[in-house]
Design an enzyme around this catalytic site. Structure first.
Site, mmCIF file in Angstrom:
data_model
loop_
_atom_site.group_PDB
_atom_site.id
_atom_site.type_symbol
_atom_site.label_atom_id
_atom_site.label_comp_id
_atom_site.label_asym_id
_atom_site.label_seq_id
_atom_site.Cartn_x
_atom_site.Cartn_y
_atom_site.Cartn_z
ATOM 1 N N LYS A 10 30.660 -51.818 -7.055
ATOM 2 C CA LYS A 10 29.716 -51.315 -7.792
ATOM 3 C C LYS A 10 29.038 -51.994 -8.776
ATOM 4 C CE LYS A 10 32.599 -47.585 -8.412
ATOM 5 N NZ LYS A 10 33.308 -46.513 -9.307
ATOM 6 N N TYR A 50 28.224 -39.086 -4.179
ATOM 7 C CA TYR A 50 28.787 -38.396 -5.229
ATOM 8 C C TYR A 50 28.611 -36.904 -5.385
ATOM 9 C CZ TYR A 50 31.609 -42.940 -6.775
ATOM 10 O OH TYR A 50 31.689 -44.256 -6.730
ATOM 11 N N PHE A 58 29.211 -36.341 -16.266
ATOM 12 C CA PHE A 58 28.919 -38.005 -16.226
ATOM 13 C C PHE A 58 27.952 -38.242 -15.209
ATOM 14 C CE2 PHE A 58 33.295 -37.081 -14.474
ATOM 15 C CZ PHE A 58 32.918 -37.273 -13.277
ATOM 16 N N ARG A 86 43.033 -48.254 -2.478
ATOM 17 C CA ARG A 86 43.475 -47.286 -3.552
ATOM 18 C C ARG A 86 44.390 -48.032 -4.968
ATOM 19 N NH1 ARG A 86 39.605 -43.519 -5.186
ATOM 20 N NH2 ARG A 86 41.110 -42.245 -6.169
ATOM 21 N N THR A 92 40.909 -44.970 -11.951
ATOM 22 C CA THR A 92 39.780 -44.672 -12.045
ATOM 23 C C THR A 92 39.330 -44.920 -13.791
ATOM 24 O OG1 THR A 92 39.725 -43.319 -10.560
ATOM 25 C CG2 THR A 92 37.544 -43.175 -12.365
ATOM 26 N N ARG A 103 40.541 -53.020 -10.941
ATOM 27 C CA ARG A 103 40.085 -52.416 -12.465
ATOM 28 C C ARG A 103 40.708 -52.573 -13.839
ATOM 29 N NH1 ARG A 103 39.221 -46.451 -9.664
ATOM 30 N NH2 ARG A 103 37.224 -47.140 -8.449
ATOM 31 N N ASN A 113 33.526 -49.328 -13.377
ATOM 32 C CA ASN A 113 35.032 -49.540 -13.071
ATOM 33 C C ASN A 113 35.104 -50.242 -11.612
ATOM 34 O OD1 ASN A 113 34.297 -47.544 -11.114
ATOM 35 N ND2 ASN A 113 35.970 -46.162 -11.978
ATOM 36 N N HIS A 116 35.075 -48.921 -5.988
ATOM 37 C CA HIS A 116 35.595 -47.437 -5.137
ATOM 38 C C HIS A 116 35.872 -47.414 -3.782
ATOM 39 C CE1 HIS A 116 34.449 -43.709 -3.883
ATOM 40 N NE2 HIS A 116 34.390 -44.476 -2.032
ATOM 41 N N GLU A 127 32.593 -41.600 4.655
ATOM 42 C CA GLU A 127 31.828 -42.044 4.187
ATOM 43 C C GLU A 127 31.578 -43.742 4.492
ATOM 44 O OE1 GLU A 127 33.952 -40.783 -0.498
ATOM 45 O OE2 GLU A 127 34.385 -43.482 0.696
HETATM 46 P P1 IDP Z 1 37.322 -42.540 -8.438
HETATM 47 O O1 IDP Z 1 36.491 -43.783 -8.116
HETATM 48 O O2 IDP Z 1 38.848 -43.132 -8.767
HETATM 49 O O3 IDP Z 1 37.897 -42.291 -7.237
HETATM 50 P P2 IDP Z 1 36.208 -40.024 -9.163
HETATM 51 O O4 IDP Z 1 37.415 -39.276 -10.032
HETATM 52 O O5 IDP Z 1 35.796 -39.494 -7.775
HETATM 53 O O6 IDP Z 1 37.490 -41.298 -9.727
HETATM 54 O O7 IDP Z 1 34.521 -40.791 -9.722
HETATM 55 C C1 IDP Z 1 34.089 -41.373 -9.677
HETATM 56 C C2 IDP Z 1 33.666 -42.318 -10.254
HETATM 57 O O8 IDP Z 1 33.115 -41.555 -11.935
HETATM 58 C C3 IDP Z 1 34.312 -42.899 -11.278
HETATM 59 O O9 IDP Z 1 34.803 -44.022 -9.884
HETATM 60 C C4 IDP Z 1 33.630 -43.581 -12.152
HETATM 61 O O10 IDP Z 1 32.830 -44.666 -11.759
HETATM 62 C C5 IDP Z 1 33.188 -42.477 -12.478
HETATM 63 N N1 IDP Z 1 33.388 -41.361 -13.719
HETATM 64 C C6 IDP Z 1 35.211 -40.973 -13.392
HETATM 65 N N2 IDP Z 1 35.330 -39.991 -14.422
HETATM 66 C C7 IDP Z 1 34.160 -40.379 -14.967
HETATM 67 C C8 IDP Z 1 34.044 -39.586 -16.883
HETATM 68 O O11 IDP Z 1 34.679 -38.774 -17.089
HETATM 69 N N3 IDP Z 1 32.697 -40.807 -17.598
HETATM 70 C C9 IDP Z 1 32.276 -41.508 -16.684
HETATM 71 N N4 IDP Z 1 32.450 -41.831 -15.818
HETATM 72 C C10 IDP Z 1 33.600 -41.469 -14.645
HETATM 73 MG MG MG Z 2 36.755 -41.048 -5.751
#
Ligand code: IDP
Ligand code: MG
Length: 137
Positions: A10, A50, A58, A86, A92, A103, A113, A116, A127
């Site tokens: 990212k 997304y 968010f 993962r 996350t 992470r 973070n 992805h 994807e």
């Molecule tokens: P993941 O990347 O671990 O699969 P997801 O829930 O799919 O997590 O969320 C996608 C991305 O959105 C996360 O990697 C992070 O960058 C962002 N994100 C997820 N939850 C939050 C939040 O509560 N606040 C701000 N950004 C968030």
């Molecule tokens: Mg995800």
């Protein structure tokens, strides 16, 4: 069980020039990198990628972050690729990510973070097609 997954380095990690660090972790974990490309996501492309999160509070900020600078997208292969990647990237929220995960080691925040990973074999297929339409089978 499928053997491929999509990874994204990212914008926060690219900005810090952590690409090499992440790729060395990928190699050490036994993945093969089949495709790798640095690109800048347009706002529309980030929105599309997304879109499953479109209703989340968010979403707008995430789209803006993901289009704020270059990313590196990669096609990884390994046995049990989705779960292995993962596990290596961690939770996350970096504050909750296990010791030894990418992470935990380098992510800045819940949003920024660093990496992805696809969350299922079905989504990995979707994807990978999203970024590598011309990929060989
Ligand atoms: P993941 O990347 O671990 O699969 P997801 O829930 O799919 O997590 O969320 C996608 C991305 O959105 C996360 O990697 C992070 O960058 C962002 N994100 C997820 N939850 C939050 C939040 O509560 N606040 C701000 N950004 C968030
Ligand atoms: Mg995800």
């Amino acid at each position: 069980m499928s053997n491929k997954t999509l990874m994204i380095i990212k914008p926060d990690a690219v900005k810090r020039q952590d690409m090499g660090y992440i790729l060395s972790r990928i190699k050490a974990a036994g993945f093969k990198v089949r495709r790798l490309e640095m690109k800048r996501l347009s706002v529309d492309k980030a929105k599309d990628f997304y879109k499953v999160h479109a209703e989340r509070p968010f979403y707008d900020s995430l789209v803006s972050f993901m289009s704020s600078g270059p990313v590196v997208v990669g096609w990884l292969e390994r046995e049990n690729a989705v779960n292995s990647w993962r596990q290596l990237i961690g939770a996350t929220n970096p504050a909750e990510a296990a010791v030894g995960t990418i992470r935990k080691d380098i992510a800045e925040s819940l949003e920024a973070n660093s990496v992805h990973g696809s969350d299922s074999d079905e989504n990995a297929e979707i994807e990978l097609n999203f970024f590598f339409e011309d990929r060989p089978h």
